[in-house]
Design a protein around this motif. Structure first.
Motif, PDB file in Angstrom:
ATOM      1  N   ASN A  21      13.566  -5.608  15.821  1.00  0.00           N
ATOM      2  CA  ASN A  21      12.491  -6.303  15.111  1.00  0.00           C
ATOM      3  C   ASN A  21      11.457  -5.323  14.570  1.00  0.00           C
ATOM      4  OD1 ASN A  21      13.450  -8.944  15.436  1.00  0.00           O
ATOM      5  ND2 ASN A  21      12.543  -9.137  17.469  1.00  0.00           N
ATOM      6  N   ASN A  22      11.253  -4.241  15.298  1.00  0.00           N
ATOM      7  CA  ASN A  22      10.346  -3.196  14.827  1.00  0.00           C
ATOM      8  C   ASN A  22      10.867  -2.550  13.539  1.00  0.00           C
ATOM      9  OD1 ASN A  22       7.920  -1.561  15.340  1.00  0.00           O
ATOM     10  ND2 ASN A  22       9.350   0.116  15.734  1.00  0.00           N
ATOM     11  N   LEU A  23      12.187  -2.471  13.403  1.00  0.00           N
ATOM     12  CA  LEU A  23      12.775  -1.930  12.174  1.00  0.00           C
ATOM     13  C   LEU A  23      12.517  -2.849  10.987  1.00  0.00           C
ATOM     14  CD1 LEU A  23      16.255  -0.599  13.392  1.00  0.00           C
ATOM     15  CD2 LEU A  23      14.088   0.641  13.178  1.00  0.00           C
ATOM     16  N   VAL A  24      12.509  -4.154  11.223  1.00  0.00           N
ATOM     17  CA  VAL A  24      12.185  -5.097  10.147  1.00  0.00           C
ATOM     18  C   VAL A  24      10.757  -4.852   9.667  1.00  0.00           C
ATOM     19  CG1 VAL A  24      11.896  -7.522   9.549  1.00  0.00           C
ATOM     20  CG2 VAL A  24      13.803  -6.831  11.000  1.00  0.00           C
ATOM     21  N   THR A  25       9.850  -4.680  10.608  1.00  0.00           N
ATOM     22  CA  THR A  25       8.457  -4.384  10.244  1.00  0.00           C
ATOM     23  C   THR A  25       8.373  -3.106   9.424  1.00  0.00           C
ATOM     24  OG1 THR A  25       7.659  -5.460  12.265  1.00  0.00           O
ATOM     25  CG2 THR A  25       6.142  -3.965  11.142  1.00  0.00           C
ATOM     26  N   GLY A  26       9.087  -2.066   9.871  1.00  0.00           N
ATOM     27  CA  GLY A  26       9.067  -0.790   9.159  1.00  0.00           C
ATOM     28  C   GLY A  26       9.642  -0.895   7.759  1.00  0.00           C
ATOM     29  N   ALA A  27      10.755  -1.619   7.612  1.00  0.00           N
ATOM     30  CA  ALA A  27      11.386  -1.766   6.299  1.00  0.00           C
ATOM     31  C   ALA A  27      10.475  -2.531   5.343  1.00  0.00           C
ATOM     32  CB  ALA A  27      12.730  -2.474   6.440  1.00  0.00           C
ATOM     33  N   ARG A  28       9.803  -3.557   5.851  1.00  0.00           N
ATOM     34  CA  ARG A  28       8.902  -4.328   4.993  1.00  0.00           C
ATOM     35  C   ARG A  28       7.671  -3.514   4.597  1.00  0.00           C
ATOM     36  NH1 ARG A  28       9.810 -10.139   8.153  1.00  0.00           N
ATOM     37  NH2 ARG A  28      11.867 -10.516   7.218  1.00  0.00           N
ATOM     38  N   LEU A  29       7.244  -2.624   5.471  1.00  0.00           N
ATOM     39  CA  LEU A  29       6.161  -1.704   5.104  1.00  0.00           C
ATOM     40  C   LEU A  29       6.612  -0.752   3.994  1.00  0.00           C
ATOM     41  CD1 LEU A  29       4.658  -0.851   8.614  1.00  0.00           C
ATOM     42  CD2 LEU A  29       3.485  -2.039   6.739  1.00  0.00           C
ATOM     43  N   LEU A  30       7.863  -0.331   4.042  1.00  0.00           N
ATOM     44  CA  LEU A  30       8.395   0.512   2.961  1.00  0.00           C
ATOM     45  C   LEU A  30       8.376  -0.229   1.626  1.00  0.00           C
ATOM     46  CD1 LEU A  30      11.551   2.445   4.260  1.00  0.00           C
ATOM     47  CD2 LEU A  30       9.414   3.420   3.408  1.00  0.00           C
ATOM     48  N   VAL A  31       8.741  -1.516   1.662  1.00  0.00           N
ATOM     49  CA  VAL A  31       8.695  -2.329   0.447  1.00  0.00           C
ATOM     50  C   VAL A  31       7.270  -2.352  -0.108  1.00  0.00           C
ATOM     51  CG1 VAL A  31       8.963  -4.663  -0.481  1.00  0.00           C
ATOM     52  CG2 VAL A  31      10.661  -3.764   1.117  1.00  0.00           C
ATOM     53  N   GLU A  32       6.288  -2.529   0.766  1.00  0.00           N
ATOM     54  CA  GLU A  32       4.883  -2.516   0.330  1.00  0.00           C
ATOM     55  C   GLU A  32       4.498  -1.154  -0.236  1.00  0.00           C
ATOM     56  OE1 GLU A  32       1.848  -4.006   2.992  1.00  0.00           O
ATOM     57  OE2 GLU A  32       3.354  -5.149   4.098  1.00  0.00           O
ATOM     58  N   ILE A  34       6.099   1.138  -1.800  1.00  0.00           N
ATOM     59  CA  ILE A  34       6.569   1.530  -3.131  1.00  0.00           C
ATOM     60  C   ILE A  34       6.110   0.558  -4.213  1.00  0.00           C
ATOM     61  CG2 ILE A  34       8.571   2.752  -2.193  1.00  0.00           C
ATOM     62  CD1 ILE A  34      10.290   0.355  -2.973  1.00  0.00           C
ATOM     63  N   GLY A  35       5.332  -0.453  -3.822  1.00  0.00           N
ATOM     64  CA  GLY A  35       4.814  -1.398  -4.806  1.00  0.00           C
ATOM     65  C   GLY A  35       3.667  -0.808  -5.607  1.00  0.00           C
ATOM     66  N   ASP A  36       3.421  -1.373  -6.776  1.00  0.00           N
ATOM     67  CA  ASP A  36       2.326  -0.911  -7.624  1.00  0.00           C
ATOM     68  C   ASP A  36       0.985  -1.191  -6.948  1.00  0.00           C
ATOM     69  OD1 ASP A  36       4.124  -0.142  -9.589  1.00  0.00           O
ATOM     70  OD2 ASP A  36       4.026  -2.070 -10.635  1.00  0.00           O
ATOM     71  N   GLY A  37       0.106  -0.187  -6.996  1.00  0.00           N
ATOM     72  CA  GLY A  37      -1.237  -0.345  -6.461  1.00  0.00           C
ATOM     73  C   GLY A  37      -1.318  -0.423  -4.956  1.00  0.00           C
ATOM     74  N   ALA A  38      -0.268   0.027  -4.279  1.00  0.00           N
ATOM     75  CA  ALA A  38      -0.244  -0.056  -2.817  1.00  0.00           C
ATOM     76  C   ALA A  38      -1.248   0.899  -2.190  1.00  0.00           C
ATOM     77  CB  ALA A  38       1.159   0.269  -2.304  1.00  0.00           C
ATOM     78  N   ASP A  39      -1.810   0.487  -1.068  1.00  0.00           N
ATOM     79  CA  ASP A  39      -2.662   1.361  -0.256  1.00  0.00           C
ATOM     80  C   ASP A  39      -1.742   2.247   0.585  1.00  0.00           C
ATOM     81  OD1 ASP A  39      -4.478   2.605   1.402  1.00  0.00           O
ATOM     82  OD2 ASP A  39      -4.886   0.810   2.609  1.00  0.00           O
ATOM     83  N   ARG A  40      -1.257   3.301  -0.032  1.00  0.00           N
ATOM     84  CA  ARG A  40      -0.219   4.102   0.611  1.00  0.00           C
ATOM     85  C   ARG A  40      -0.703   4.780   1.887  1.00  0.00           C
ATOM     86  NH1 ARG A  40       3.010   6.604  -4.641  1.00  0.00           N
ATOM     87  NH2 ARG A  40       4.207   4.695  -5.052  1.00  0.00           N
ATOM     88  N   GLU A  41      -1.941   5.196   1.900  1.00  0.00           N
ATOM     89  CA  GLU A  41      -2.450   5.849   3.109  1.00  0.00           C
ATOM     90  C   GLU A  41      -2.481   4.854   4.268  1.00  0.00           C
ATOM     91  OE1 GLU A  41      -6.265   8.570   4.469  1.00  0.00           O
ATOM     92  OE2 GLU A  41      -5.733   8.367   2.346  1.00  0.00           O
ATOM     93  N   GLY A  42      -2.958   3.645   3.998  1.00  0.00           N
ATOM     94  CA  GLY A  42      -3.005   2.635   5.044  1.00  0.00           C
ATOM     95  C   GLY A  42      -1.623   2.217   5.507  1.00  0.00           C
ATOM     96  N   ILE A  43      -0.696   2.079   4.563  1.00  0.00           N
ATOM     97  CA  ILE A  43       0.665   1.677   4.910  1.00  0.00           C
ATOM     98  C   ILE A  43       1.368   2.781   5.702  1.00  0.00           C
ATOM     99  CG2 ILE A  43       2.934   1.067   3.982  1.00  0.00           C
ATOM    100  CD1 ILE A  43       1.394  -0.210   1.595  1.00  0.00           C
ATOM    101  N   ALA A  44       1.158   4.033   5.292  1.00  0.00           N
ATOM    102  CA  ALA A  44       1.767   5.149   6.020  1.00  0.00           C
ATOM    103  C   ALA A  44       1.256   5.206   7.453  1.00  0.00           C
ATOM    104  CB  ALA A  44       1.488   6.465   5.297  1.00  0.00           C
ATOM    105  N   GLU A  45      -0.013   4.854   7.652  1.00  0.00           N
ATOM    106  CA  GLU A  45      -0.568   4.823   9.006  1.00  0.00           C
ATOM    107  C   GLU A  45       0.108   3.732   9.831  1.00  0.00           C
ATOM    108  OE1 GLU A  45      -2.527   5.883  12.281  1.00  0.00           O
ATOM    109  OE2 GLU A  45      -2.611   6.969  10.364  1.00  0.00           O
TER     110      GLU A  45
END
Length: 205
Positions: A21-32, A34-45
Protein backbone atom coordinates in the motif's frame (compact mmCIF):
# COMPACT_ATOMS: atom_id res chain seq x y z
CA UNK A 1 -3.59 -29.89 -1.61
CA UNK A 2 -1.01 -30.03 1.17
CA UNK A 3 -2.33 -30.27 4.76
CA UNK A 4 -0.37 -28.60 7.53
CA UNK A 5 -0.17 -29.87 11.08
CA UNK A 6 1.57 -26.79 12.50
CA UNK A 7 0.31 -23.22 13.00
CA UNK A 8 1.75 -20.43 10.92
CA UNK A 9 2.75 -16.84 11.78
CA UNK A 10 0.07 -14.67 10.14
CA UNK A 11 1.37 -11.16 10.84
CA UNK A 12 3.58 -11.30 7.73
CA UNK A 13 0.52 -10.93 5.51
CA UNK A 14 -0.43 -7.62 7.10
CA UNK A 15 3.14 -6.33 6.86
CA UNK A 16 3.38 -7.23 3.18
CA UNK A 17 0.06 -5.49 2.58
CA UNK A 18 1.30 -2.37 4.39
CA UNK A 19 4.46 -2.34 2.31
CA UNK A 20 2.51 -2.71 -0.95
CA UNK A 21 0.00 0.00 0.00
CA UNK A 22 2.94 2.30 0.64
CA UNK A 23 4.01 1.70 -2.98
CA UNK A 24 0.61 2.91 -4.17
CA UNK A 25 1.14 6.12 -2.21
CA UNK A 26 4.61 6.52 -3.72
CA UNK A 27 3.43 5.89 -7.29
CA UNK A 28 0.61 8.41 -6.93
CA UNK A 29 3.09 10.97 -5.61
CA UNK A 30 5.15 10.37 -8.76
CA UNK A 31 2.06 11.10 -10.85
CA UNK A 32 1.67 14.40 -8.97
CA UNK A 33 5.36 15.20 -9.30
CA UNK A 34 5.36 15.13 -13.09
CA UNK A 35 2.18 17.19 -13.40
CA UNK A 36 2.21 20.80 -14.55
CA UNK A 37 2.73 23.31 -11.77
CA UNK A 38 3.49 20.64 -9.19
CA UNK A 39 5.07 21.55 -5.86
CA UNK A 40 8.01 19.30 -6.58
CA UNK A 41 9.92 20.12 -3.43
CA UNK A 42 6.93 19.28 -1.25
CA UNK A 43 6.15 16.11 -3.19
CA UNK A 44 9.78 14.96 -3.07
CA UNK A 45 9.68 15.41 0.71
CA UNK A 46 6.58 13.21 0.89
CA UNK A 47 8.36 10.64 -1.29
CA UNK A 48 11.26 10.58 1.15
CA UNK A 49 8.80 9.97 3.97
CA UNK A 50 7.33 7.08 1.93
CA UNK A 51 10.77 5.64 1.39
CA UNK A 52 11.51 5.82 5.13
CA UNK A 53 8.16 4.14 5.86
CA UNK A 54 9.03 1.43 3.36
CA UNK A 55 12.34 0.84 5.13
CA UNK A 56 10.47 0.48 8.43
CA UNK A 57 8.09 -2.07 6.95
CA UNK A 58 11.04 -4.03 5.57
CA UNK A 59 12.94 -3.91 8.86
CA UNK A 60 9.82 -5.06 10.74
CA UNK A 61 9.49 -8.07 8.43
CA UNK A 62 13.16 -8.92 8.84
CA UNK A 63 12.94 -8.64 12.63
CA UNK A 64 9.90 -10.88 12.68
CA UNK A 65 11.69 -13.36 10.42
CA UNK A 66 14.64 -13.50 12.82
CA UNK A 67 12.31 -14.05 15.78
CA UNK A 68 9.94 -16.57 14.18
CA UNK A 69 10.29 -20.30 14.42
CA UNK A 70 7.24 -20.92 12.22
CA UNK A 71 6.66 -18.93 9.01
CA UNK A 72 3.77 -18.98 6.50
CA UNK A 73 6.10 -19.96 3.66
CA UNK A 74 9.82 -20.39 2.99
CA UNK A 75 12.01 -17.96 4.89
CA UNK A 76 14.07 -17.18 1.78
CA UNK A 77 10.87 -16.23 -0.07
CA UNK A 78 9.76 -13.95 2.78
CA UNK A 79 13.16 -12.25 2.66
CA UNK A 80 13.05 -11.93 -1.12
CA UNK A 81 9.50 -10.55 -1.19
CA UNK A 82 10.27 -7.95 1.49
CA UNK A 83 13.47 -6.93 -0.29
CA UNK A 84 11.91 -6.58 -3.73
CA UNK A 85 9.00 -4.51 -2.38
CA UNK A 86 11.59 -2.25 -0.76
CA UNK A 87 13.53 -2.01 -4.02
CA UNK A 88 10.50 -0.63 -5.85
CA UNK A 89 10.14 2.24 -3.39
CA UNK A 90 13.87 2.99 -3.48
CA UNK A 91 13.83 3.35 -7.28
CA UNK A 92 10.69 5.52 -7.31
CA UNK A 93 12.05 7.80 -4.59
CA UNK A 94 15.37 8.12 -6.43
CA UNK A 95 13.57 9.18 -9.63
CA UNK A 96 11.57 11.83 -7.76
CA UNK A 97 14.68 13.14 -6.04
CA UNK A 98 16.59 13.40 -9.32
CA UNK A 99 13.79 15.39 -10.98
CA UNK A 100 14.02 17.86 -8.12
CA UNK A 101 17.83 17.98 -7.83
CA UNK A 102 18.36 18.37 -11.58
CA UNK A 103 15.67 21.07 -11.80
CA UNK A 104 14.03 19.32 -14.74
CA UNK A 105 11.23 21.76 -15.50
CA UNK A 106 10.19 20.04 -18.72
CA UNK A 107 9.94 16.28 -19.03
CA UNK A 108 9.38 14.14 -22.14
CA UNK A 109 5.73 13.23 -22.61
CA UNK A 110 6.39 9.50 -22.45
CA UNK A 111 7.59 9.83 -18.84
CA UNK A 112 3.90 10.27 -18.01
CA UNK A 113 3.19 6.89 -19.63
CA UNK A 114 6.14 5.36 -17.76
CA UNK A 115 4.80 6.58 -14.41
CA UNK A 116 1.27 5.42 -15.26
CA UNK A 117 2.66 1.90 -15.71
CA UNK A 118 4.17 2.11 -12.24
CA UNK A 119 0.93 3.38 -10.73
CA UNK A 120 -1.04 0.48 -12.21
CA UNK A 121 1.61 -2.04 -11.14
CA UNK A 122 1.49 -0.64 -7.60
CA UNK A 123 -2.31 -0.95 -7.47
CA UNK A 124 -2.20 -4.55 -8.71
CA UNK A 125 0.52 -5.44 -6.21
CA UNK A 126 -1.45 -3.95 -3.32
CA UNK A 127 -4.53 -5.90 -4.41
CA UNK A 128 -2.51 -9.11 -4.62
CA UNK A 129 -0.79 -9.04 -1.21
CA UNK A 130 -3.90 -9.89 0.86
CA UNK A 131 -4.49 -12.89 -1.42
CA UNK A 132 -1.18 -14.38 -0.29
CA UNK A 133 -3.02 -15.63 2.78
CA UNK A 134 -4.99 -18.15 0.73
CA UNK A 135 -2.74 -18.20 -2.34
CA UNK A 136 -5.82 -17.92 -4.55
CA UNK A 137 -6.54 -15.97 -7.72
CA UNK A 138 -2.96 -14.77 -8.07
CA UNK A 139 -2.05 -15.97 -11.56
CA UNK A 140 -3.82 -13.05 -13.25
CA UNK A 141 -1.76 -10.71 -11.08
CA UNK A 142 1.65 -11.92 -12.16
CA UNK A 143 0.56 -12.27 -15.79
CA UNK A 144 -0.65 -8.66 -15.85
CA UNK A 145 2.47 -7.38 -14.10
CA UNK A 146 4.57 -9.13 -16.75
CA UNK A 147 2.50 -7.45 -19.47
CA UNK A 148 2.94 -4.06 -17.81
CA UNK A 149 6.69 -4.60 -17.53
CA UNK A 150 6.84 -5.34 -21.26
CA UNK A 151 4.83 -2.20 -21.91
CA UNK A 152 7.25 -0.28 -19.71
CA UNK A 153 10.18 -1.63 -21.73
CA UNK A 154 8.62 -0.29 -24.93
CA UNK A 155 8.05 3.13 -23.37
CA UNK A 156 11.63 3.15 -22.08
CA UNK A 157 13.01 2.42 -25.55
CA UNK A 158 10.89 5.21 -27.05
CA UNK A 159 12.20 7.59 -24.41
CA UNK A 160 15.80 6.65 -25.20
CA UNK A 161 15.18 7.22 -28.89
CA UNK A 162 13.72 10.64 -28.11
CA UNK A 163 16.58 11.59 -25.80
CA UNK A 164 19.20 10.70 -28.38
CA UNK A 165 17.24 12.18 -31.27
CA UNK A 166 19.12 15.50 -31.18
CA UNK A 167 16.48 17.73 -29.58
CA UNK A 168 18.21 17.82 -26.19
CA UNK A 169 21.63 19.09 -25.23
CA UNK A 170 24.10 16.51 -23.92
CA UNK A 171 23.78 17.51 -20.24
CA UNK A 172 19.98 17.34 -20.31
CA UNK A 173 20.16 13.92 -21.97
CA UNK A 174 22.32 12.65 -19.11
CA UNK A 175 19.95 14.06 -16.47
CA UNK A 176 16.79 12.73 -18.09
CA UNK A 177 18.34 9.34 -18.73
CA UNK A 178 19.10 8.93 -15.04
CA UNK A 179 15.46 9.61 -14.23
CA UNK A 180 14.01 7.20 -16.78
CA UNK A 181 16.58 4.56 -15.78
CA UNK A 182 15.28 4.72 -12.20
CA UNK A 183 11.67 4.46 -13.39
CA UNK A 184 12.56 1.49 -15.58
CA UNK A 185 14.30 -0.16 -12.63
CA UNK A 186 11.12 0.32 -10.57
CA UNK A 187 9.08 -1.44 -13.28
CA UNK A 188 11.59 -4.29 -13.30
CA UNK A 189 11.39 -4.51 -9.51
CA UNK A 190 7.59 -4.82 -9.67
CA UNK A 191 8.11 -7.81 -11.95
CA UNK A 192 10.55 -9.29 -9.43
CA UNK A 193 7.85 -8.96 -6.76
CA UNK A 194 5.38 -10.77 -9.00
CA UNK A 195 7.91 -13.48 -9.83
CA UNK A 196 8.45 -14.04 -6.11
CA UNK A 197 4.71 -14.33 -5.53
CA UNK A 198 4.52 -16.87 -8.35
CA UNK A 199 7.38 -18.86 -6.81
CA UNK A 200 5.59 -18.90 -3.44
CA UNK A 201 2.33 -20.01 -5.05
CA UNK A 202 4.01 -22.84 -6.93
CA UNK A 203 5.88 -24.08 -3.85
CA UNK A 204 2.81 -23.99 -1.63
CA UNK A 205 0.34 -25.51 -4.11
Amino acid sequence: MRFRLTPREDSYYDMFADSANNLVTGARLLVELIGDGADREGIAEKMRACEHAGDEFTHAIMRRLNESFITPFDREDIYRLASTLDDVMDFMEAAADLVLLYKLDELPRDIVAQVEVLERAAELTAEAMPRLRGLRDLSEYWIEINRLENQGDQIYRRLLAELFGGDYDALTVLKLKEVIDQLEAAADAFEHVANTVETIAVKES
